[in-house]
Design a protein around this motif. Structure first.
Motif: not given
Length: 67
Positions: A20-41
């Protein structure tokens, strides 16, 4: 953030942005991803590859209009 979590987040985010090259590096999905993986971990011990695959699947489930 521990090394496994950091590497998994980076891997999942890199794979997602490559498809998805149209997604910016600082997109809010990055933060959501980090929180999700922290929960999984915290729920169970996972290695980097397993966490990254959970992260990639999670990103694909996110509605694009919600981010």
């Amino acid at each position: 953030m521990d090394d496994v979590l950091k590497k998994a987040t980076e891997t999942a985010w890199t794979v997602y942005r490559a498809r998805h090259p149209d997604v910016d590096a600082s997109d809010s999905r990055r933060c959501l991803l980090e929180r999700y993986l922290l929960t999984r971990r915290e729920e169970r011990q996972s290695d980097t590859e397993e966490l990254a695959s959970f992260g990639i699947a999670y990103l694909y489930r996110l509605p694009s209009d919600e981010c």
